[in-house]
Write an enzyme that holds these catalytic residues in place. Structure first.
Site, PDB file in Angstrom:
ATOM      1  N   HIS A  20       0.872  -1.174   0.000  1.00 53.98           N
ATOM      2  CA  HIS A  20       0.000   0.000   0.000  1.00 53.98           C
ATOM      3  C   HIS A  20       0.911   1.227   0.000  1.00 53.98           C
ATOM      4  O   HIS A  20       1.564   1.523   0.986  1.00 53.98           O
ATOM      5  CB  HIS A  20      -0.898  -0.044   1.241  1.00 53.98           C
ATOM      6  CG  HIS A  20      -2.102   0.829   1.141  1.00 53.98           C
ATOM      7  ND1 HIS A  20      -3.094   0.636   0.192  1.00 53.98           N
ATOM      8  CD2 HIS A  20      -2.479   1.917   1.860  1.00 53.98           C
ATOM      9  CE1 HIS A  20      -4.035   1.553   0.347  1.00 53.98           C
ATOM     10  NE2 HIS A  20      -3.677   2.356   1.348  1.00 53.98           N
ATOM     11  N   LYS A 166     -10.153   6.359  -4.149  1.00 48.65           N
ATOM     12  CA  LYS A 166      -9.219   7.374  -3.684  1.00 48.65           C
ATOM     13  C   LYS A 166      -7.837   6.973  -4.145  1.00 48.65           C
ATOM     14  O   LYS A 166      -7.432   5.820  -3.987  1.00 48.65           O
ATOM     15  CB  LYS A 166      -9.312   7.426  -2.164  1.00 48.65           C
ATOM     16  CG  LYS A 166      -8.329   8.332  -1.494  1.00 48.65           C
ATOM     17  CD  LYS A 166      -8.827   8.672  -0.111  1.00 48.65           C
ATOM     18  CE  LYS A 166      -7.763   8.475   0.929  1.00 48.65           C
ATOM     19  NZ  LYS A 166      -8.221   8.864   2.273  1.00 48.65           N
ATOM     20  N   LYS A 168      -3.767   7.598  -3.924  1.00 54.83           N
ATOM     21  CA  LYS A 168      -2.719   8.166  -3.083  1.00 54.83           C
ATOM     22  C   LYS A 168      -1.658   8.770  -3.996  1.00 54.83           C
ATOM     23  O   LYS A 168      -1.016   8.034  -4.767  1.00 54.83           O
ATOM     24  CB  LYS A 168      -2.108   7.065  -2.207  1.00 54.83           C
ATOM     25  CG  LYS A 168      -3.062   6.576  -1.123  1.00 54.83           C
ATOM     26  CD  LYS A 168      -3.186   7.620  -0.028  1.00 54.83           C
ATOM     27  CE  LYS A 168      -3.892   7.065   1.198  1.00 54.83           C
ATOM     28  NZ  LYS A 168      -3.987   8.069   2.264  1.00 54.83           N
ATOM     29  N   ASP A 197      -5.631  11.768  -2.413  1.00 57.17           N
ATOM     30  CA  ASP A 197      -5.092  12.125  -1.102  1.00 57.17           C
ATOM     31  C   ASP A 197      -3.601  12.375  -1.267  1.00 57.17           C
ATOM     32  O   ASP A 197      -2.869  11.497  -1.710  1.00 57.17           O
ATOM     33  CB  ASP A 197      -5.328  10.976  -0.105  1.00 57.17           C
ATOM     34  CG  ASP A 197      -4.970  11.361   1.317  1.00 57.17           C
ATOM     35  OD1 ASP A 197      -4.519  12.501   1.534  1.00 57.17           O
ATOM     36  OD2 ASP A 197      -5.155  10.521   2.216  1.00 57.17           O
ATOM     37  N   GLU A 223      -7.696  15.625  -0.967  1.00 58.93           N
ATOM     38  CA  GLU A 223      -7.531  15.474   0.480  1.00 58.93           C
ATOM     39  C   GLU A 223      -6.142  15.949   0.914  1.00 58.93           C
ATOM     40  O   GLU A 223      -5.137  15.565   0.332  1.00 58.93           O
ATOM     41  CB  GLU A 223      -7.739  13.991   0.835  1.00 58.93           C
ATOM     42  CG  GLU A 223      -7.648  13.682   2.309  1.00 58.93           C
ATOM     43  CD  GLU A 223      -8.056  12.231   2.600  1.00 58.93           C
ATOM     44  OE1 GLU A 223      -8.704  11.577   1.734  1.00 58.93           O
ATOM     45  OE2 GLU A 223      -7.730  11.752   3.685  1.00 58.93           O
ATOM     46  N   ASP A 248      -7.738  16.443   6.575  1.00 62.52           N
ATOM     47  CA  ASP A 248      -7.549  15.150   7.236  1.00 62.52           C
ATOM     48  C   ASP A 248      -6.504  15.299   8.346  1.00 62.52           C
ATOM     49  O   ASP A 248      -6.864  15.449   9.518  1.00 62.52           O
ATOM     50  CB  ASP A 248      -7.139  14.084   6.212  1.00 62.52           C
ATOM     51  CG  ASP A 248      -6.882  12.736   6.877  1.00 62.52           C
ATOM     52  OD1 ASP A 248      -7.177  12.583   8.081  1.00 62.52           O
ATOM     53  OD2 ASP A 248      -6.367  11.805   6.207  1.00 62.52           O
ATOM     54  N   LYS A 272     -12.193  10.951  11.692  1.00 64.35           N
ATOM     55  CA  LYS A 272     -11.445   9.749  12.074  1.00 64.35           C
ATOM     56  C   LYS A 272     -11.529   9.594  13.576  1.00 64.35           C
ATOM     57  O   LYS A 272     -11.205  10.530  14.308  1.00 64.35           O
ATOM     58  CB  LYS A 272      -9.987   9.871  11.642  1.00 64.35           C
ATOM     59  CG  LYS A 272      -9.803   9.799  10.127  1.00 64.35           C
ATOM     60  CD  LYS A 272      -8.335   9.765   9.761  1.00 64.35           C
ATOM     61  CE  LYS A 272      -8.167   9.483   8.272  1.00 64.35           C
ATOM     62  NZ  LYS A 272      -6.754   9.546   7.859  1.00 64.35           N
ATOM     63  N   GLU A 326     -14.606   5.560   3.911  1.00 61.99           N
ATOM     64  CA  GLU A 326     -13.531   4.731   3.340  1.00 61.99           C
ATOM     65  C   GLU A 326     -13.207   3.604   4.328  1.00 61.99           C
ATOM     66  O   GLU A 326     -12.043   3.288   4.554  1.00 61.99           O
ATOM     67  CB  GLU A 326     -12.299   5.576   3.032  1.00 61.99           C
ATOM     68  CG  GLU A 326     -11.787   6.362   4.227  1.00 61.99           C
ATOM     69  CD  GLU A 326     -10.518   7.166   3.957  1.00 61.99           C
ATOM     70  OE1 GLU A 326     -10.139   7.349   2.794  1.00 61.99           O
ATOM     71  OE2 GLU A 326      -9.894   7.611   4.934  1.00 61.99           O
TER      72      GLU A 326
HETATM   73 MG   LIG Z   1      -5.828  11.016   4.339  1.00 61.41          MG
END
Ligand SMILES: [Mg+2]
Length: 385
Positions: A20, A166, A168, A197, A223, A248, A272, A326
């Protein structure tokens, strides 16, 4: 009265299904701190404290979360009536500053216990109570390879598992990143919502260019493009760029939420539970966002089943969740440590209906994946070195 009978904490390391790739780290496994509290009557509550990429994302690590709970929070729990969740967390707040992830794990376990004791889902103990039973779930395309990401997106659409993606970005040159996003937007078309993001990795100048270009290629949301503590620059971007900016890393609970809302520094909040400092605090952040006309999105720290179920219970209480969630963390791990996995279907996650969090640990998997398991470590010896 519900006095503490026993408290256990475990660090559990579970491999991810693929690397990831984030702007600041590449993950091959997820490390979760699992808290299990048992009261004197034998009622059990479980919680999870999870972050991403060791200390590369934030100020707490799996090791620091475990040590904060074992050394400083458990002694406070020993003096509390655990049935009074708010009073217990208030006492912990007086003795332990910061350490939001550790506090969230403990608050989760207390709410799980309280729900089980009362026979109601944890969501009924938060904010105005539960308003929904399922939550739309985004998937993160983060293999780092455009063709592989498109194939993964197509497979998710085909399986009716996700239609929000999303990406990255932030590691490569801005134009290269935008080309990658544009290719995915073009391939998936209006069958999906594509968002990015940046995990704070752009300067303000890069963000200005990147946000303008991303808007052109059909990206719906950007993001945390720049440092989360630069609220004035976030406000300049939010007010000049057409694509919405989602806060975030900038959000650390109700006070930061109020600062960002007052400054007009975000169009969307990523909620979060760990970053906010717990489930109650997340509901407060959501209320501030709603009052300020800021769109809400249910974020994840890539928690496993317990943290994901806890997040789902909070997000299930939010009347307007315009950007979905998410909560795919468990799907990124090769195995769930729950006895019954969370249910994903029709682009959504079902909020567990049972008492408390509505989930249970699988003891065998916990024993297998816990870092301090007692299995012997074999060291290969090569002859003639
Ligand atoms: Mg984030």
């Amino acid at each position: 009265m519900a006095m503490l009978g026993r408290a256990d904490t475990f660090i559990v390391d579970v491999p991810t299904i693929r690397p990831h790739v984030l702007a600041m780290a590449t993950m091959h496994a997820q490390s979760m701190v699992i808290v299990r509290l048992t009261d004197a009557d034998g009622v059990e509550g479980i919680g999870e404290g999870t972050t991403i990429g060791g200390l590369s994302y934030g100020e707490e690590s799996p090791e620091s979360i475990k040590s904060a709970i074992d050394t400083y929070i458990v002694p406070v729990l020993e003096t509390c009536d655990l049935a009074l969740v708010g009073a217990t967390m208030g006492k912990i707040a007086k003795c332990v500053r910061g350490n939001h992830f550790a506090k969230c794990a403990v608050e989760t376990a207390l709410l799980d216990m309280a729900g089980k004791r009362l026979g109601i889902p944890a969501s009924e103990l938060i904010g105005g109570g539960r308003v929904r039973d399922s939550l739309p779930v985004a998937w993160t395309l983060a293999s780092g390879d455009t063709a592989r990401d498109i194939a993964e997106g197509e497979a998710m659409l085909e399986a009716r598992r996700h239609r929000i993606f999303k990406l990255k970005i932030g590691k490569r040159d801005v134009r290269d990143d935008v080309a990658h996003v544009g290719a995915i937007c073009k391939a998936l078309g209006d069958r999906a919502s594509v968002r990015v993001d940046v995990n704070q990795n752009w300067s303000e100048a890069q963000a200005k260019l990147g946000m303008a270009m991303l808007r052109e290629v059909g990206c719906d949301l950007v993001e945390q493009p720049i440092a989360g503590d630069d609220v004035t620059a976030m406000a300049r971007l939010s007010q000049t760029q057409a694509v919405p900016l989602m806060a975030d890393e900038a959000l650390h609970g109700p006070r930061s939420a109020l600062r960002i809302a007052s400054a007009g520094a975000a169009g969307v909040f990523a909620l979060k539970i760990a970053q906010s400092g717990g489930l109650f605090a997340t509901a407060e952040v959501a209320a501030i966002g709603t009052a300020a006309g800021i769109g809400l999105y249910g974020g994840t720290m890539l928690e496993g089943g317990i943290g994901t179920a806890a997040s789902a219970h909070v997000f299930a209480t939010i009347p307007e969740l315009a950007w979905g969630t998410e909560l795919f963390g468990p799907l990124l791990q090769t195995e769930e440590i729950l006895s019954e996995p969370l249910r994903y279907a029709d682009f959504s996650l079902a909020v567990p209906p049972g008492p408390g969090l509505g989930v249970n640990l699988d003891e065998d998997k916990l024993a297998f994946f816990r870092r301090d398991r007692t299995a012997p470590t074999l060291h290969a010896v090569t002859a003639g070195a």
